[in-house]
Design an enzyme around this catalytic site. Sequence first.
Site, PDB file in Angstrom:
ATOM      1  CB  CYS A 215      -0.937   0.001   1.198  1.00  0.00           C
ATOM      2  SG  CYS A 215      -2.002   1.448   1.208  1.00  0.00           S
TER       3      CYS A 215
ATOM      4  CB  CYS B 217      -0.810   2.612   3.975  1.00  0.00           C
ATOM      5  SG  CYS B 217      -2.164   1.832   3.136  1.00  0.00           S
ATOM      6  CG  ASP B 218       3.072   1.220   4.297  1.00  0.00           C
ATOM      7  OD1 ASP B 218       2.505   1.597   5.339  1.00  0.00           O
ATOM      8  OD2 ASP B 218       2.997   0.062   3.854  1.00  0.00           O
TER       9      ASP B 218
END
Length: 318
Positions: free
Chosen positions: A138, A141-142
Site C-alpha cells: 500500500c 499508506c506507507d
Amino acid sequence: MATKKVVIIGSGPAAYTAAVYSARAMLEPVLFEGFMSGTAGGQLMSTTDVENYPGFPESVTGPELMDRMQRQAKRFGTTILAEDVQSINCSMRPFKVTGSSTEVFAHSVIIATGAMARRLDIKGARDGEFWQKGVSACAVCDGAIPIFRNKDLYIIGGGDSAMEEALYLTRYASRVFIVHRRDALRASKIMADRALHHPKITVLWDSVVEEVSGDKVVTSVSIKHLKSGEVSVHPAGGLFFAVGHEPNTTFLQGQLALDANGYIQVVPGTCRTSVVGIYAAGDVQDHVYRQAITAAGSGCMAALEIERELSALESQKV
Ligand code: NDP
C-alpha cells in the site's frame, strides 16, 4: 442481545450505505466494523483524493468520505461494534454471528467485508525478510515514511492502483519505476496517461521482480526482462505491490458459494447469496467494477432486499 433484524459486517461504502438504508427503514442494524483486521473503513482509508465519487466536485479524501458515511449511519441509529467477526453460523436462522467479544443472532446478515491488497511471493519480500522493511502492498499508506524519501522506488502492476500509487510515490521518491509483466497497461486511459507523462515515472515493460535485497531495509531489486531473459540489479529504496486484491471471505469457512477467486456468488442483479437471508454487497462480491460508488449502490440494494423480505413476512403474519 435479542435477535436483531439485520447484522452488517464491514465498514466500507457498501456496509455504511446498507446501514443508512436499513436504519432509516427502522431495522435497527448492528454493524461490525472490524478492529484487529485493520480494515475498519475499508480500502478508502488508504486512498488519497477520491475524484470520482459523485457529490464532491472538489474531490474528498478517502478517510473523510468514510468518516462522513459512518456519521450518517450513526445518525439514523446504527449500532457500531469495533470488533472483527470470527464466524457466522449459516446453518441456523436466526444466524449466529460471533464477534471477538459479542455474539449476535440476526434474521438477516449483509456481508460487506471487501477485499485486501494481494502480495506476490518474491524472494526477499516475504514475512521475516524485507516485508514492511521497504516492501509494502500500500503505497498510499506507507509511502510517506522516511526510508522511501529521495530513493528509487519500484511498483509492480499495470492497473489503476499501480498508476495511482506510482503517482503518489512521486511526491517522495527520486524516481518511480513501474514493473509490468506485459507490454500494455490494464489501467484506464486517464490514469495511464498521467503516469506515462510524469517526468519521474518510467515503465519497465515485460518485466518481473525476481528478488529483493538489502541490509536493514531494501537497497536493491533484481529485475528480469521476460523477452530477453536478462536479469539486472537496480538500487532501490522500496518495492510496492499493486497487483489486485483478495476478497475477505475466509471467515465464512465455505458456508456460502464462492467463485474460483473466492468472491461471494450472488444471484445476478441481486445481493442474494446461496443461503437465504444472507446477502453480500461491495467488493466482496464484485471483481468487475470495485468502485466506492458501485459498492455503495449494492449496499443499498442489500438493505432494500431485506426490508422487502421482512415486510413480506410481516404481512403474511397479519
Ligand atoms: P487490477 O486487477 O486492475 O490490476 C492488477 C495488475 O497487477 C494487472 O496489471 C496485472 O497484470 C498485475 N498482476 C496481477 N498478478 C500479477 C503477478 N502475479 N505478477 C505480476 N503482475 C501481476 O487491480 P487494481 O488494484 O489496479 O484495480 C482494481 C480495480 O480498482 C480496477 O477496476 C480499477 O479500475 C479500480 N481502481 C480505480 C482507481 C481510480 O479510479 N482512481 C484507483 C485504483 C483502482 P496484467 O495486466 O498482466 O493482468
